[in-house]
Design an enzyme around this catalytic site. Structure first.
Site, mmCIF file in Angstrom:
data_model
loop_
_atom_site.group_PDB
_atom_site.id
_atom_site.type_symbol
_atom_site.label_atom_id
_atom_site.label_comp_id
_atom_site.label_asym_id
_atom_site.label_seq_id
_atom_site.Cartn_x
_atom_site.Cartn_y
_atom_site.Cartn_z
ATOM 1 N N HIS A 126 0.822 -1.208 0.000
ATOM 2 C CA HIS A 126 0.000 0.000 0.000
ATOM 3 C C HIS A 126 0.855 1.257 0.000
ATOM 4 O O HIS A 126 0.341 2.375 0.036
ATOM 5 C CB HIS A 126 -0.937 -0.028 1.224
ATOM 6 C CG HIS A 126 -2.107 0.882 1.115
ATOM 7 N ND1 HIS A 126 -2.344 1.912 1.999
ATOM 8 C CD2 HIS A 126 -3.134 0.926 0.227
ATOM 9 C CE1 HIS A 126 -3.453 2.545 1.660
ATOM 10 N NE2 HIS A 126 -3.952 1.976 0.591
ATOM 11 N N LYS A 128 3.158 4.360 -1.246
ATOM 12 C CA LYS A 128 3.236 5.227 -2.417
ATOM 13 C C LYS A 128 4.546 6.006 -2.314
ATOM 14 O O LYS A 128 4.632 7.030 -1.630
ATOM 15 C CB LYS A 128 2.060 6.196 -2.487
ATOM 16 C CG LYS A 128 0.716 5.533 -2.790
ATOM 17 C CD LYS A 128 0.000 5.073 -1.570
ATOM 18 C CE LYS A 128 -1.376 4.525 -1.894
ATOM 19 N NZ LYS A 128 -2.067 4.014 -0.695
ATOM 20 N N ASP A 133 17.222 9.031 -8.465
ATOM 21 C CA ASP A 133 18.670 9.292 -8.367
ATOM 22 C C ASP A 133 19.157 9.401 -6.922
ATOM 23 O O ASP A 133 20.210 10.006 -6.671
ATOM 24 C CB ASP A 133 19.050 10.564 -9.133
ATOM 25 C CG ASP A 133 19.045 10.360 -10.638
ATOM 26 O OD1 ASP A 133 18.953 9.198 -11.085
ATOM 27 O OD2 ASP A 133 19.114 11.367 -11.383
ATOM 28 N N HIS A 305 -9.016 11.123 0.473
ATOM 29 C CA HIS A 305 -8.116 9.967 0.448
ATOM 30 C C HIS A 305 -6.897 10.196 1.329
ATOM 31 O O HIS A 305 -5.992 9.373 1.400
ATOM 32 C CB HIS A 305 -7.680 9.666 -0.993
ATOM 33 C CG HIS A 305 -7.024 8.340 -1.170
ATOM 34 N ND1 HIS A 305 -5.656 8.184 -1.325
ATOM 35 C CD2 HIS A 305 -7.542 7.082 -1.205
ATOM 36 C CE1 HIS A 305 -5.367 6.896 -1.451
ATOM 37 N NE2 HIS A 305 -6.482 6.210 -1.381
ATOM 38 N N LYS A 307 -4.218 10.647 4.434
ATOM 39 C CA LYS A 307 -3.830 9.929 5.644
ATOM 40 C C LYS A 307 -2.810 10.815 6.366
ATOM 41 O O LYS A 307 -1.601 10.588 6.315
ATOM 42 C CB LYS A 307 -3.196 8.574 5.312
ATOM 43 C CG LYS A 307 -4.084 7.647 4.455
ATOM 44 C CD LYS A 307 -3.723 7.742 3.006
ATOM 45 C CE LYS A 307 -4.327 6.642 2.142
ATOM 46 N NZ LYS A 307 -5.739 6.435 2.218
ATOM 47 N N ASP A 312 -0.498 19.395 18.159
ATOM 48 C CA ASP A 312 0.164 20.470 18.914
ATOM 49 C C ASP A 312 0.937 21.444 18.034
ATOM 50 O O ASP A 312 1.901 22.080 18.488
ATOM 51 C CB ASP A 312 1.098 19.880 19.975
ATOM 52 C CG ASP A 312 0.325 19.300 21.159
ATOM 53 O OD1 ASP A 312 -0.917 19.383 21.149
ATOM 54 O OD2 ASP A 312 0.963 18.755 22.080
#
Length: 397
Positions: A126, A128, A133, A305, A307, A312
């Site tokens: 999952h 991404k 380089d 979508h 996450k 604080d």
């Protein structure tokens, strides 16, 4: 909001942050795809790209074409896709990449009836990630899919990625190379040619950040732990935006304890969803959280979508991990955890715009929710628990 010069190390819960990084927050495809393609176009030696979804649409096609051009000019291009999320990637796209010289591997391709015949197939890639380089990386929640696919809403999908330059490239680069070799080993493939390259970065970075992964080996609970530590230590504010929010008992308890000690807790969740069953399961938890003083908002301007979280005004995380059992107990995930007021402020301001476009749930309404709806939600919640148990992940956190 209290301004901290540096967070208590406990906020990172066993994950060591490194200083000297330069970070750029990217929101949705309009910012992410041009930055990623520009980095690919500038590549000279090596590209590692990992994604759950590689969709056949115009935005993903632009990335595909950039990868093909890079491979043709001699860059080592390594593309790792998930065997479920990218199972519909057209054969001609794969052939074009391979003909140009790119290497493409699928993580745990499905066999037979998938998870129905083998629940352990729920253990997915999952992450991404992209590393170009060994000098620039992209870490976040955005797949290679257009903002308006597969749900054609009026506004682009709300999601985030971070462009990283700095010493954090060392663990990120090591991680993508290790997983590439591991997949090759498990699928009895050769390692292929390798490029001798070491991470490099500009010297003007100042941000402290950590690269945190979840796998089924040495880092099973790392992402969970940094979240729990941040919630336990929060004193000023907690803002969480998460697409698939189904936390376990400990996570919910810490949210409620934070609200009880006067910390404003804001939770942004999906209004539009592509998984109605999962949304029904998540809603089983809303009544109790709202009663404890947690503010819950449903984002309906587009598809959520993201996450991400800000705690604080100084601690922030952006990554691929949802706060659900599939991400926290089963999938390979990667998050960036940041200790920097400037970065946290930028993310917090963007989240405020999303909160302003959202619908606040009324605790009284959820207390009066009909018992058939509550029962359906708890049945869905039980179904999720069953799937996780069959997959061998044990209890929910």
């Amino acid at each position: 909001m209290t301004a901290h010069s540096r967070l208590n190390p406990s906020f990172f819960r066993g994950v060591e942050p490194v200083s000297g990084n330069r970070l750029r927050l990217l929101q949705s495809g309009a910012e992410f795809f041009p930055a990623l393609i520009a980095a690919i176009d500038a590549a000279r030696d090596e590209i590692h790209l990992e994604t759950y979804i590689f969709n056949a649409d115009s935005s993903a096609a632009a990335v595909r074409d950039a990868l093909i051009d890079a491979a043709r000019r001699g860059v080592q291009v390594c593309v790792l896709i998930d065997g479920v999320g990218s199972r519909d990637l057209p054969t001609d796209w794969l052939d074009a990449l391979k003909t140009a010289g790119a290497s493409v591997r699928a993580y745990r391709p499905l066999v037979g009836n998938g998870w129905r015949s083998n629940p352990r197939s729920l253990r997915r890639l999952h992450r991404k990630l992209a590393v170009i380089d060994a000098r620039i990386a992209f870490i976040g929640g955005m797949n290679l899919i257009d903002d308006f696919e597969p749900i054609p809403l009026a506004a682009p999908r709300l999601d985030y990625s971070v462009e990283v330059r700095g010493p954090l490239l060392v663990p990120v680069h090591r991680s993508v190379r290790h997983l590439w070799r591991l997949v090759a080993f498990t699928q009895l493939q050769g390692r292929g040619r390798t490029v001798a390259i070491e991470p490099s970065w500009p010297t003007d970075g100042h941000v402290r950040a950590a690269f945190v992964v979840r796998d089924n080996f040495a880092h099973r609970r790392d992402i969970e732990r940094v979240y729990l530590a941040a919630l336990a230590l929060a004193r000023d504010e907690i803002v969480i935006a998460n697409a698939y929010f189904l936390p376990g008992h400990r996570f919910r308890k810490l949210l409620k304890k934070a609200a009880a000690r006067g910390v404003p807790v804001h939770l942004l969740v999906q209004g539009h969803t592509d998984h109605l069953f999962f949304q029904a399961a998540a809603r089983a938890l809303y009544r109790d959280l709202l009663a404890a003083g947690v503010n819950i908002y449903e984002f309906k301007a587009s598809e959520l979508h993201a996450k991400v979280a800000v705690v604080d005004g100084h601690w922030a995380t952006v990554g691929s991990s949802n706060i659900d059992p599939f991400s926290l107990l089963l999938a390979r995930e990667a998050n960036l955890v940041v200790d920097d007021a400037g970065f946290a402020r930028d993310l917090r301001q963007r989240l405020q715009q999303a909160l302003d476009q959202s619908v606040a749930l009324d605790p009284a309404d959820w207390q009066r929710r009909s018992w058939p709806r509550r029962m359906l939600s708890w049945l869905a919640y039980g179904g999720v628990r069953l799937m996780v148990g069959l997959a061998g992940a044990g209890r929910l956190i």
